[in-house]
Design a protein around this motif. Structure first.
Motif, PDB file in Angstrom:
ATOM      1  N   TYR A 155      16.010  34.998  24.105  1.00 18.29           N
ATOM      2  CA  TYR A 155      15.857  34.638  22.473  1.00 18.29           C
ATOM      3  C   TYR A 155      17.136  33.587  22.038  1.00 18.29           C
ATOM      4  CZ  TYR A 155      13.149  38.589  22.179  1.00 18.29           C
ATOM      5  OH  TYR A 155      11.898  39.254  22.074  1.00 18.29           O
ATOM      6  N   PRO A 156      17.695  32.841  21.633  1.00 15.56           N
ATOM      7  CA  PRO A 156      16.015  31.772  20.813  1.00 15.56           C
ATOM      8  C   PRO A 156      15.113  32.394  21.060  1.00 15.56           C
ATOM      9  CG  PRO A 156      17.768  31.115  20.218  1.00 15.56           C
ATOM     10  CD  PRO A 156      18.032  31.455  21.257  1.00 15.56           C
ATOM     11  N   VAL A 172      10.346  30.282  14.750  1.00 11.74           N
ATOM     12  CA  VAL A 172      11.723  30.378  15.542  1.00 11.74           C
ATOM     13  C   VAL A 172      11.598  32.237  15.626  1.00 11.74           C
ATOM     14  CG1 VAL A 172      13.901  30.207  15.967  1.00 11.74           C
ATOM     15  CG2 VAL A 172      12.869  28.308  15.447  1.00 11.74           C
ATOM     16  N   ARG A 174      14.873  35.028  16.620  1.00 14.60           N
ATOM     17  CA  ARG A 174      16.495  34.814  16.543  1.00 14.60           C
ATOM     18  C   ARG A 174      16.566  36.154  18.116  1.00 14.60           C
ATOM     19  NH1 ARG A 174      19.006  30.554  16.829  1.00 14.60           N
ATOM     20  NH2 ARG A 174      18.257  29.187  15.033  1.00 14.60           N
ATOM     21  N   SER A 175      15.327  37.382  17.449  1.00 10.30           N
ATOM     22  CA  SER A 175      15.908  38.634  18.288  1.00 10.30           C
ATOM     23  C   SER A 175      15.031  39.877  18.040  1.00 10.30           C
ATOM     24  CB  SER A 175      16.881  39.547  17.827  1.00 10.30           C
ATOM     25  OG  SER A 175      16.811  40.309  16.645  1.00 10.30           O
ATOM     26  N   GLU A 206      18.580  24.411  20.912  1.00 12.17           N
ATOM     27  CA  GLU A 206      19.350  24.544  19.619  1.00 12.17           C
ATOM     28  C   GLU A 206      19.804  23.703  19.159  1.00 12.17           C
ATOM     29  OE1 GLU A 206      19.887  27.505  17.999  1.00 12.17           O
ATOM     30  OE2 GLU A 206      19.808  29.120  18.942  1.00 12.17           O
ATOM     31  N   GLU A 463      12.017  29.573  10.324  1.00 16.48           N
ATOM     32  CA  GLU A 463      13.317  30.334  10.483  1.00 16.48           C
ATOM     33  C   GLU A 463      12.965  32.043   9.657  1.00 16.48           C
ATOM     34  OE1 GLU A 463      17.527  30.082  12.683  1.00 16.48           O
ATOM     35  OE2 GLU A 463      16.198  28.105  12.389  1.00 16.48           O
TER      36      GLU A 463
END
Ligand code: ADP
Length: 465
Positions: A155-156, A172, A174-175, A206, A463
């Protein structure tokens, strides 16, 4: 394979670009148009113009039956799809071949393979092209297995639709707590928008740059790479400014990548123009997808190589040998393209209407590819791209200066175009320094200096959190 008349299954600036290339090759052209484009000046430059339906693209530029009928009625023996619309539709390419006509592009099998981003990545890996680390297969229904894959990818990460395009079908994550929800949302979107529920995951980078390699292959085993383009200035994953060469990237790394792309093309029996798209971060390239058609931004490559890519594309579709080798490809100078869109410069809100006045910049190193004239209608049915301003300089500094001067001179009245945004980018210190990432434009648009009330953090990749 040989042909004398080309039907152009497209509209606007790209239709005009193809008419120009055909004229250079002494080929006759058939322009098709939807009702909404009736009377546009570029249509007069074709040898024949045929109406194929009402304004909405589904009933005209995307109607393969109407296009094939127009080809039969006018005696065209080849179809050039341009970009967008049916240009990467394998079924259309097959239907063109089945009708005994030449599709100006790669084989339906190549288009189909590259249109599935999972298969495309698998093919690239097999040919030694570096890819963004990821699942490299369609994600299974079993959520526990997806969680395991998520841990391996790390992750991400980003979930992408295998059949996605136009910057859509990506989320996306993230976790791991977000994985289940975002996975099912992307699957749903993929099913509805792309008719293919397959999704895959890859590492989310990123701060990458978007750098792509142009290739061109004939049907006789000759293939060349024609340099790279840096297309990192994007809004909602749509390119806005492109340049060649990519500032600050070691030439040796580009050369190595170009050679890998050519090797992959030869391995896939690829024919025609193609673009390998990469993300570039921390000195490393990673493949994301291949476009099997001419690109909007091809003129920057033409500017630094001196080639007419569209004429070359048509020549190889006609079965001619490329006529030059990699050793003949030389690069000189620096080129930048600004996409001139009919839209509110800082929000991107489309601005349809009728052009009441037009002043086109000129002078050394300045090219404006556009179908606009006074009285031209910009229809809300289609993409907002109305022209491309391309400048070339002996180096990047001169190209930037020429672009600033050209943007100051360009005037389009009657519809709003995005020149004010381009002026701001070209004057911006970070852009002038070179090497900005794909998030550059989002951050520029959110700076207080823009004073844009509609400014919000990027939602382009949807996101979460
Ligand atoms: P599309 O076919 O919709 O254009 P791409 O796979 O070419 O989709 O990706 C479009 C853009 O999305 C890229 O130029 C980049 O800005 C962003 N993107 C795609 N994959 C990643 C990734 N793994 N990490 C970060 N950004 C990505």
């Amino acid at each position: 394979m040989t042909f004398g008349t080309v039907l152009i299954a497209n509209r606007g600036e790209v239709a005009l670009r193809i008419i120009r290339a055909c004229r250079r090759l002494n080929l006759k052209t058939v322009a098709v148009y939807a009702e909404a484009d009736r009377g546009m000046a570029y249509l007069d430059l074709a040898d024949t113009a045929v109406c194929i339906g009402p304004g909405p693209a589904r009933q005209s530029y995307l109607d393969s039956g109407a296009l094939l009928l127009a080809a039969r009625a006018t005696g065209a023996q080849a179809i050039h799809p341009g970009y967008g619309f049916l240009s990467e539709n394998a079924d259309f390419a097959q239907a063109v071949a089945d009708a005994g006509l030449t599709f100006i592009g790669p084989s339906p099998a190549c288009i189909r393979m590259m249109g599935d981003k999972i298969r495309a990545k698998q093919a690239m890996r097999a040919h030694g092209v570096p890819c963004v680390p990821g699942s490299d297969m369609a994600l299974p229904e079993d959520m526990a297995a997806c969680h395991e894959l998520g841990l391996i990818v790390g992750y991400p990460l980003i979930i992408k639709a295998a059949g996605g395009g136009g910057g859509r079908g990506m989320r996306v994550v993230r976790s791991h707590t977000q994985l289940a929800d975002l996975l099912s949302a992307t699957r749903e979107e993929a099913r509805a928008a792309f008719n293919n529920p397959d999704v895959y995951m890859e590492r989310f980078l990123e701060h990458p740059r978007h750098i792509e390699i142009q290739v061109l292959c004939d049907a006789h085993g000759q293939a060349v790479w024609l340099g790279e383009r840096d297309c990192s200035v994007q809004r909602r994953h749509q390119k806005l400014v492109e340049e060649a060469p990519a500032p600050g990237v070691p030439r040796a790394a580009i050369r190595q990548l170009g050679e890998l792309c050519v090797r992959a093309c030869l391995g896939m029996d690829y024919r025609g123009l193609g673009t390998f798209e990469f993300l570039y971060e921390d000195g490393t390239f990673a493949f994301i997808e291949m476009n099997t058609r001419m690109q909007v931004e091809h003129p920057v490559t033409e500017a630094i190589t001196g080639r007419d890519l569209i004429a070359d594309q048509i020549r190889v579709a006609r079965g001619e040998p490329l006529g030059y080798t990699q050793a003949d490809v030389a690069f000189s100078g620096h080129a930048i393209e600004c996409r001139i869109n009919a839209e509110q410069p800082f929000t991107g809100q489309p601005s349809p209407g009728t052009v009441s006045a037009l002043h086109v910049p000129g002078g050394p190193g300045i090219r404006f590819d556009s179908h606009l004239t006074r009285g031209a209608r910009v229809s809300s049915f289609y993409d907002s791209l109305t022209g491309k301003l391309i400048v070339t300089g002996r180096d990047r500094a001169q190209a930037l200066d020429r672009m600033a001067a050209a943007l100051a001179e360009l005037r389009v009245d009657g519809v709003m175009v995005n020149t004010a945004l381009h002026r701001r980018i070209v004057a911006d210190e970070a852009f002038r320094a070179g090497g900005v990432s794909i998030h550059y434009l989002d951050s520029l648009l959110c700076e207080p200096a823009t004073a844009d009330p509609a400014c919000e953090p990027s939602t382009a990749l949807q996101e979460a959190g």
